[in-house]
Enzyme design. Structure first.
Site, PDB file in Angstrom:
ATOM      1  N   SER A 115       0.857  -1.186   0.000  1.00  0.00           N
ATOM      2  CA  SER A 115       0.000   0.000   0.000  1.00  0.00           C
ATOM      3  C   SER A 115       0.890   1.232   0.000  1.00  0.00           C
ATOM      4  O   SER A 115       2.068   1.166   0.393  1.00  0.00           O
ATOM      5  CB  SER A 115      -0.909  -0.005   1.231  1.00  0.00           C
ATOM      6  N   TYR A 122      -2.137  -0.235  10.497  1.00  0.00           N
ATOM      7  CA  TYR A 122      -2.176  -0.674   9.105  1.00  0.00           C
ATOM      8  C   TYR A 122      -0.866  -0.307   8.402  1.00  0.00           C
ATOM      9  O   TYR A 122      -0.307  -1.113   7.658  1.00  0.00           O
ATOM     10  CB  TYR A 122      -3.364  -0.035   8.388  1.00  0.00           C
TER      11      TYR A 122
END
Length: 602
Positions: A456, A469
């Site tokens: 990501s 995250y």
């Protein structure tokens, strides 16, 4: 409160667990035996009220996702999970068992490894060939592909020449599937095979409508092999202990007769084909690997097949990036994973899609001929090797592993509990590690392979409200970078893909978690601005998953992978911000940082 078998079971298993068994802190003021209900609810990702209703018998129809979440939270092993399914719904217990119907036990494979004088293979309930020895592979070398006996009989032109008593073989196949259907009428694989063959073969449709039932037992067969001639064999079928929906099938010949002599010629063909395949791949013949190499014996050619050109003819000289490959994609039920699978399938490659619930896999993927759907939760480390073996059994190899399974967790660090953080890392990081470990032996044996890890933009830049995250995706990037150097001697490459926000279901509750306890002091701060943004931005994100999947496929098909693949204008903008920040940080303290070494250091 009314006691129920389900409630009694959940309560007993909850009380048998200690907090430290699931990563929770032990406290001296604990008044209950084992875990509290609210702790199980937290670990399972559901509300406390819902879990209480389960234990009290007030909730009788939990979804498959809930059942699997409870099983993980209570650390249930395979037999206990099967028992849980039976308590919830007997029909769902059949579904749980089906996920194991395609896995052949290592003990059976080892037993058959030394069985070199007779063709032997293992069948699933829909007559899928799950595993076979080299003799069986050589026996069926005229079929393409030889993956399902019923399809070989009804849909492959070679079937009518191979089965000299074709009508008898056809009736036997249909009656066998009908018998399996009686045991498990909701089996999706049986339904898939029946629907496919009913459309492709009027003879199959007519026989299926007769409802004849005849399980395989023992009978004679007359076969004609294109190279070794006529074979009159005795067919025997045995139920496999531990997998009652599987059958071990053995073809035997009368001793010293013409068929026994033909079997000797067949064995020589199998040995020659295996040696040829090993020379092409440059591998050694390892012990206990007859299933993998039987796929190579089958075609008498190397595993990688040239794609067909537009005119239907095989090109004499294909570029390396047009060779058919096998992709294993985790988290492929929706979003980017499903789009990568569709793109890969559209290019003519073989695809393995790993999903928690096969029934929720996209229909267009499940019904494709060169797609294998495997039931897999990557956080179940014990189930990962079996899924990888199923892929190798079906396609002979794994060329590209796409570690896509993952989810999000938003919230201020102070709000996130250890259990919530560990649950995230179990999926995003340790699931990736377990998948990679399981696939690497396959890639090392073949001397090639590509690892594609879906990271990501949060994997190179920390953002408020995304700390856990970000940490998980930083870990993915670090693992991938290290693997790219670590695995280079084996011809294996590793790449981390770092997309921006994509217009998928990622911000849905099924993919994104938030802390159970919200701290009001963070309201209005950047952490909660991010948290609140997630509730309004779903399905309005910038990135197109179809375009992202297309570029991932294009890059992964190249001879050499980049270490990082940055996707999306938002990712590129944030990457420039990050690089500028690094330049500023380095410039501010460069001289003093360089002066921290020993004065006498070289």
């Amino acid at each position: 409160m009314t006691a129920t078998p389900l409630g009694d079971f959940l309560r007993a298993r909850r009380e048998a667990l200690k907090p430290q068994d699931v990563g929770l802190p032990e406290t001296s003021r604990r008044r209950v035996k084992g875990l509290r209900r609210e702790e199980v609810a937290l670990l399972a990702g559901m509300s406390i009220d819902y879990y209480v209703r389960l234990e009290q018998g007030r909730e009788s129809s939990p979804s498959p996702q809930v059942v699997e979440a409870v099983a993980r939270a209570l650390c249930l092993d395979a037999p206990a999970t099967a028992h849980l399914w039976r308590l919830v719904r007997p029909a769902e217990a059949r579904t749980w068992r089906r996920a194991r119907d395609t896995t052949v036990s290592p003990q059976l494979l080892q037993f058959m490894d030394g069985w070199s004088t007779s063709p032997a293979f293992v069948l699933g309930p829909a007559l899928d060939i799950l595993a076979w020895n080299p003799m069986a592979a050589a026996l069926h070398e005229g079929f393409g592909p030889a993956d399902n006996l019923a399809r070989m009989v009804f849909a492959d032109p070679a079937g009518r020449e191979f089965y000299q008593e074709w009508e008898r073989a056809a009736h036997s196949c249909v009656a066998e599937i009908r018998a399996a259907y009686g045991h498990d009428p909701d089996n999706p694989r049986i339904a898939e095979v029946v629907a496919d063959l009913s459309e492709r073969s009027p003879e199959f449709a007519e026989l299926w409508a007769r409802h004849d039932v005849k399980p395989k037992t023992q009978e004679g067969k007359h076969l004609r092999h294109p190279h070794v001639g006529d074979l009159h064999i005795l067919f025997s079928a045995f139920t496999v202990n531990g997998a009652p929906h599987q059958q071990l099938v053995v073809y035997q010949a009368e001793p010293a007769g013409p068929t026994a002599q033909a079997f000797e010629r067949l064995r020589a063909r199998a040995d020659d084909a295996l040696a040829r395949a090993l020379r092409v791949s440059g591998a050694r013949a390892p012990q206990g690997s007859w299933v993998r190499h039987s796929q190579e014996v089958l075609s008498l050619q190397p595993r990688h097949r040239p794609r067909q050109s537009g005119g239907g003819q095989t090109k004499a000289t294909e570029r390396k990036d047009t060779v058919m490959t096998t992709w294993f994609i985790t988290g492929a039920s929706r979003g980017l994973g499903a789009q990568i699978a569709r793109t890969t399938l559209g290019k003519g490659d073989d695809v393995v899609i790993a999903v928690r619930d096969p029934a929720r896999a996209p229909e267009d993927l499940r019904k494709a001929d060169n797609v294998l759907t495997v039931a897999l939760d990557v956080t179940d480390s014990a189930a990962v090797p079996a899924a990888v073996q199923a892929a190798v059994d079906r396609f002979g190899t794994i060329d590209v592993l796409v570690n896509n399974a993952g989810r999000g967790l938003l919230g201020a660090l102070e709000e996130i509990t250890d259990a919530e953080a560990r649950s995230l890392f179990d999926l995003n990081v340790f699931g990736l590690i377990d998948m990679t470990r399981a696939v690497l032996p396959v890639m090392r044996r073949q001397g090639s392979g590509k690892l594609v890890h879906i990271g990501s933009r949060s994997g190179f830049e920390g953002e408020p409200g995304v700390s856990m995250y970000c940490a998980s995706k930083f870990a993915v990037a670090g693992i991938s970078e290290s693997l790219s150097k670590e695995l280079a001697p084996f011809g294996i490459q590793s790449m981390v893909v770092e997309p921006g926000v994509l217009r998928t279901d990622f911000l849905d509750a099924g993919s994104l978690s938030v802390p159970a306890g919200r701290i009001a002091d963070y309201d209005g701060t950047p952490a909660h601005v991010t948290l609140d943004w997630a509730g309004t931005a779903n399905h309005t994100q910038l990135g197109d998953p179809v375009k992202n999947a297309a570029l991932i496929y294009e890059v992964a098909s190249q001879e050499t992978l980049p270490t990082h693949l940055y996707l999306g204008p938002d990712t590129l903008d944030r990457l420039r911000v990050k690089l500028d920040q690094i330049d500023r940080d380095v410039a501010s303290w460069r001289e003093k940082s360089a002066a921290t070494a020993y004065d006498d250091a070289a």
